[in-house]
Design a protein around this motif. Structure first.
Motif, mmCIF file in Angstrom:
data_model
loop_
_atom_site.group_PDB
_atom_site.id
_atom_site.type_symbol
_atom_site.label_atom_id
_atom_site.label_comp_id
_atom_site.label_asym_id
_atom_site.label_seq_id
_atom_site.Cartn_x
_atom_site.Cartn_y
_atom_site.Cartn_z
ATOM 1 N N LEU A 126 7.251 3.597 -12.219
ATOM 2 C CA LEU A 126 7.987 3.915 -11.002
ATOM 3 C C LEU A 126 8.049 5.425 -10.826
ATOM 4 N N VAL B 247 13.297 4.885 -6.162
ATOM 5 C CA VAL B 247 11.880 4.569 -6.349
ATOM 6 C C VAL B 247 11.125 4.895 -5.061
ATOM 7 N N ILE C 5 4.761 3.468 -6.778
ATOM 8 C CA ILE C 5 4.402 2.554 -7.862
ATOM 9 C C ILE C 5 3.080 3.011 -8.458
ATOM 10 N N ILE D 31 10.489 -5.080 -4.422
ATOM 11 C CA ILE D 31 10.171 -4.789 -5.824
ATOM 12 C C ILE D 31 10.281 -6.029 -6.695
ATOM 13 N N PRO E 116 14.297 -2.940 -12.390
ATOM 14 C CA PRO E 116 14.246 -1.521 -11.988
ATOM 15 C C PRO E 116 15.564 -0.954 -11.502
ATOM 16 N N THR F 105 8.341 1.014 -17.299
ATOM 17 C CA THR F 105 9.335 -0.060 -17.279
ATOM 18 C C THR F 105 9.265 -1.023 -18.455
#
Length: 202
Positions: free
Chosen positions: A67, A74, A77, A121, A147, A168
């Motif tokens: 992220l 965020v 990606i 997401i 997230p 992540t």
């Protein structure tokens, strides 16, 4: 300072914040205990690269959705390989010592380009192939910490600067790799392909 690519811009992440032990099956494959709290550690800017190098027979790859942070949220990606000197990490863990020597070395955060993201997401997933064979795959639902939880926890004690990256966590399937191995990662939102990245180990 090392940079990452976000759309048509070059950004300088001050750090890469990593979430450890975020997939149950990965915890089990390494024989680790289930954490009571989120496991967080950092890789410095000097670890950031877009080149996959070979380091040691016991260095392993760990594929992760990444992220990109801007304005505390965020914004993009990407995908990354969290490289780990497993032989060093095991020794440090046994002594209760920090992991930097195993996780924060130069070249230990192999990152793709980042694409802008403002979608759902909860539909994020990835596949990682090594030499054409599926090595790892995971999605939002398999994450222990999502997230939004990562952002809250990290920002409770640490400032996320614009351009910082959150890795992540990795699912099951981590392994050592060899020179000449080719990796290809694909990140999706549902069935929509968001990005594709590839590396061949020097």
């Amino acid at each position: 300072m090392n940079t990452i690519r976000f759309a048509d811009r070059e950004l300088v992440p001050s750090k890469v914040v990593c979430i450890g032990r975020n997939y149950v099956e990965h915890i089990e494959e390494l024989g680790n205990e289930m954490p009571e709290n989120m496991v967080i550690f950092n890789k410095p800017n000097s670890a950031v690269t877009d080149i996959l190098k070979w380091f040691h027979p016991e260095t392993r790859f760990e594929g992760e959705i990444c992220l990109l942070i801007e304005g505390g949220a965020v914004a993009g990606i990407g995908f990354g390989l969290d490289l780990t000197h497993a032989h060093i990490q095991n020794r440090l863990k046994a002594k209760g010592l920090p992991w930097e020597r195993a996780k924060a070395f130069d070249g230990a955060a192999v990152l793709s380009r980042f694409v802008p993201f403002g979608g759902d997401i909860t539909q994020i997933r990835f596949q990682l192939f090594r030499n054409g064979a599926l090595a790892q795959h995971a999605d939002y639902d398999l994450m222990i910490y999502k997230p939004e939880e990562m952002l809250r926890e990290i920002q409770s004690f640490m400032t996320l600067e614009d351009g910082d990256v959150i890795m992540t966590g990795t699912p099951k399937g981590v392994a050592t790799y060899e020179r000449g191995n080719r990796f290809e990662a694909v990140v999706y939102e549902g069935e929509k392909e968001l990005l594709r990245a590839a590396w061949t180990c020097d």
